[in-house]
Motif scaffolding. Structure first.
Motif, PDB file in Angstrom:
ATOM      1  N   GLY A  30      53.323 -39.507  92.575  1.00  0.00           N
ATOM      2  CA  GLY A  30      54.145 -39.175  91.408  1.00  0.00           C
ATOM      3  C   GLY A  30      54.691 -37.773  91.576  1.00  0.00           C
ATOM      4  O   GLY A  30      54.215 -37.013  92.427  1.00  0.00           O
ATOM      5  N   LEU A  31      55.688 -37.425  90.771  1.00  0.00           N
ATOM      6  CA  LEU A  31      56.293 -36.102  90.866  1.00  0.00           C
ATOM      7  C   LEU A  31      55.264 -35.015  90.575  1.00  0.00           C
ATOM      8  O   LEU A  31      54.235 -35.282  89.947  1.00  0.00           O
ATOM      9  CB  LEU A  31      57.446 -35.956  89.854  1.00  0.00           C
ATOM     10  N   THR A  71      39.942 -41.982  97.121  1.00  0.00           N
ATOM     11  CA  THR A  71      41.188 -41.600  96.454  1.00  0.00           C
ATOM     12  C   THR A  71      41.867 -40.454  97.193  1.00  0.00           C
ATOM     13  O   THR A  71      41.203 -39.504  97.621  1.00  0.00           O
ATOM     14  CB  THR A  71      40.902 -41.123  95.020  1.00  0.00           C
ATOM     15  N   PHE A  72      43.139 -40.563  97.333  1.00  0.00           N
ATOM     16  CA  PHE A  72      43.919 -39.488  97.951  1.00  0.00           C
ATOM     17  C   PHE A  72      44.869 -38.924  96.914  1.00  0.00           C
ATOM     18  O   PHE A  72      45.703 -39.650  96.369  1.00  0.00           O
ATOM     19  CB  PHE A  72      44.712 -40.015  99.155  1.00  0.00           C
ATOM     20  N   ASP A  73      44.713 -37.652  96.601  1.00  0.00           N
ATOM     21  CA  ASP A  73      45.591 -36.971  95.643  1.00  0.00           C
ATOM     22  C   ASP A  73      46.586 -36.159  96.464  1.00  0.00           C
ATOM     23  O   ASP A  73      46.233 -35.176  97.110  1.00  0.00           O
ATOM     24  CB  ASP A  73      44.747 -36.051  94.754  1.00  0.00           C
ATOM     25  N   LEU A  74      47.826 -36.609  96.444  1.00  0.00           N
ATOM     26  CA  LEU A  74      48.854 -35.943  97.248  1.00  0.00           C
ATOM     27  C   LEU A  74      49.755 -35.138  96.320  1.00  0.00           C
ATOM     28  O   LEU A  74      50.047 -35.569  95.203  1.00  0.00           O
ATOM     29  CB  LEU A  74      49.679 -36.989  97.997  1.00  0.00           C
ATOM     30  N   GLY A  75      50.167 -33.991  96.761  1.00  0.00           N
ATOM     31  CA  GLY A  75      51.054 -33.166  95.938  1.00  0.00           C
ATOM     32  C   GLY A  75      52.347 -33.912  95.655  1.00  0.00           C
ATOM     33  O   GLY A  75      52.764 -34.781  96.420  1.00  0.00           O
ATOM     34  N   GLY A  76      52.987 -33.559  94.538  1.00  0.00           N
ATOM     35  CA  GLY A  76      54.202 -34.276  94.153  1.00  0.00           C
ATOM     36  C   GLY A  76      55.481 -33.476  94.307  1.00  0.00           C
ATOM     37  O   GLY A  76      56.570 -34.000  94.099  1.00  0.00           O
ATOM     38  N   LEU A  97      51.860 -41.773  88.820  1.00  0.00           N
ATOM     39  CA  LEU A  97      51.894 -41.127  87.505  1.00  0.00           C
ATOM     40  C   LEU A  97      53.274 -40.578  87.183  1.00  0.00           C
ATOM     41  O   LEU A  97      53.958 -40.028  88.046  1.00  0.00           O
ATOM     42  CB  LEU A  97      50.899 -39.962  87.457  1.00  0.00           C
ATOM     43  N   VAL A  98      53.636 -40.724  85.914  1.00  0.00           N
ATOM     44  CA  VAL A  98      54.902 -40.176  85.429  1.00  0.00           C
ATOM     45  C   VAL A  98      54.595 -39.383  84.163  1.00  0.00           C
ATOM     46  O   VAL A  98      53.796 -39.825  83.333  1.00  0.00           O
ATOM     47  CB  VAL A  98      55.891 -41.325  85.068  1.00  0.00           C
ATOM     48  N   ASP A  99      55.209 -38.225  84.026  1.00  0.00           N
ATOM     49  CA  ASP A  99      55.098 -37.457  82.780  1.00  0.00           C
ATOM     50  C   ASP A  99      56.031 -38.105  81.762  1.00  0.00           C
ATOM     51  O   ASP A  99      57.249 -37.947  81.840  1.00  0.00           O
ATOM     52  CB  ASP A  99      55.485 -35.993  83.063  1.00  0.00           C
ATOM     53  N   ALA A 100      55.447 -38.844  80.819  1.00  0.00           N
ATOM     54  CA  ALA A 100      56.254 -39.613  79.862  1.00  0.00           C
ATOM     55  C   ALA A 100      56.970 -38.718  78.852  1.00  0.00           C
ATOM     56  O   ALA A 100      57.821 -39.189  78.098  1.00  0.00           O
ATOM     57  CB  ALA A 100      55.369 -40.620  79.126  1.00  0.00           C
ATOM     58  N   ALA A 101      56.600 -37.437  78.844  1.00  0.00           N
ATOM     59  CA  ALA A 101      57.228 -36.534  77.875  1.00  0.00           C
ATOM     60  C   ALA A 101      58.386 -35.751  78.492  1.00  0.00           C
ATOM     61  O   ALA A 101      59.060 -34.993  77.804  1.00  0.00           O
ATOM     62  CB  ALA A 101      56.184 -35.568  77.320  1.00  0.00           C
ATOM     63  N   ASP A 102      58.602 -35.911  79.781  1.00  0.00           N
ATOM     64  CA  ASP A 102      59.657 -35.144  80.448  1.00  0.00           C
ATOM     65  C   ASP A 102      60.815 -36.057  80.866  1.00  0.00           C
ATOM     66  O   ASP A 102      60.921 -36.471  82.027  1.00  0.00           O
ATOM     67  CB  ASP A 102      59.065 -34.406  81.664  1.00  0.00           C
ATOM     68  N   ARG A 103      61.688 -36.321  79.880  1.00  0.00           N
ATOM     69  CA  ARG A 103      62.820 -37.228  80.145  1.00  0.00           C
ATOM     70  C   ARG A 103      63.775 -36.685  81.197  1.00  0.00           C
ATOM     71  O   ARG A 103      64.464 -37.453  81.848  1.00  0.00           O
ATOM     72  CB  ARG A 103      63.595 -37.492  78.851  1.00  0.00           C
ATOM     73  N   THR A 104      63.798 -35.349  81.362  1.00  0.00           N
ATOM     74  CA  THR A 104      64.736 -34.775  82.331  1.00  0.00           C
ATOM     75  C   THR A 104      64.404 -35.238  83.753  1.00  0.00           C
ATOM     76  O   THR A 104      65.227 -35.129  84.644  1.00  0.00           O
ATOM     77  CB  THR A 104      64.715 -33.231  82.309  1.00  0.00           C
TER      78      THR A 104
END
Ligand SMILES: Nc1nc2c(ncn2[C@@H]2O[C@H](COP(=O)(O)OP(=O)(O)OP(=O)(O)O)[C@@H](O)[C@H]2O)c(=O)[nH]1
Ligand SMILES: [Mg+2]
Length: 195
Positions: A30-31, A71-76, A97-104
């Motif tokens: 995810g970003l 689990t692999f946590d990779l930077g976004g 994962l997506v930040d649902a509050a950041d429409r931009t």
């Protein structure tokens, strides 16, 4: 139907310790700023932590839903995304994962997700898309996020499919808030049945 019965027995035998524990490799993608590291640490330590942006991949072994997940946590951030593909060989599931509050940044998230979904190497890999940060009042609804990410064309129907029963790649959207500890457990339950 038979698949369901078999997996019920498999789960039963596993819980009785009669079958070796299942193992699975999953990647958190995810970003940047979506909440990947926060989620991973919540799963590991059961509490919230403050994290700097992830520069180098981290991996942890976690026991979730009776499965040993590596689990692999990779930077976004943009440069970190270039190495995602190096970690995706033999992956059993993707948590996106997506930040649902950041429409931009929905468009950018949709592009990255689309790239992954189009990757032939991931054609059969289940994707749990997590719309995170729904504790923020302006966060998008499930429906809005589904549209913004273009998920309608990729979605499987129903959140409760069993391994082997689906003709297409399983993909579901789960709205969650890591901070409020809600929503993500359902995603892991779903994924655990598919890996
Ligand atoms: N309000 C709110 N904030 C959250 C939630 N989950 C994570 N955050 C915040 O989002 C920010 C980014 O979280 P990280 O976990 O570092 O994000 P990341 O996806 O690992 O980012 P990169 O490592 O840069 O790829 C942090 O300030 C977190 O506290 C949530 O459910 N709600
Ligand atoms: Mg991180």
């Amino acid at each position: 139907m038979f698949g369901g019965i078999i997996s019920w027995f498999t789960d039963l035998f596993r819980s009785l310790g009669l079958l070796a524990q299942k193992r699975a490799k999953i990647c958190f993608l995810g970003l940047d700023n979506a909440g990947k590291t926060t989620l991973l640490q919540m799963l590991r330590d059961g509490r919230l932590s403050l994290n700097a942006p992830t520069l180098y991949p981290n991996n942890e072994e976690l026991q979730i839903c009776g499965i040993r997940f590596r689990t692999f946590d990779l930077g976004g951030h943009e440069t970190a995304r270039r190495i995602w593909k190096d970690y995706l060989t033999a992956v059993d599931g993707v948590i996106f994962l997506v930040d649902a509050a950041d429409r931009t940044r929905f468009e950018e998230a949709a592009e990255e997700l689309g790239r992954l979904l189009d990757d032939p190497a991931l054609a059969k890999v289940p994707f749990a898309v997590l719309g995170n940060k729904i504790d923020i009042p302006v966060a998008a609804s499930e429906d809005e996020l589904r549209h913004s990410l273009g998920l309608y064309t990729h979605m499987t129907s129903g959140k409760y499919v069993n391994k082997g029963e689906q003709a297409v790649r399983p993909l579901e959207l789960f709205m969650c808030s890591v901070v409020k500890r809600m929503g993500y457990a359902e995603a892991f339950d779903w994924l655990a049945k598919l890996v």
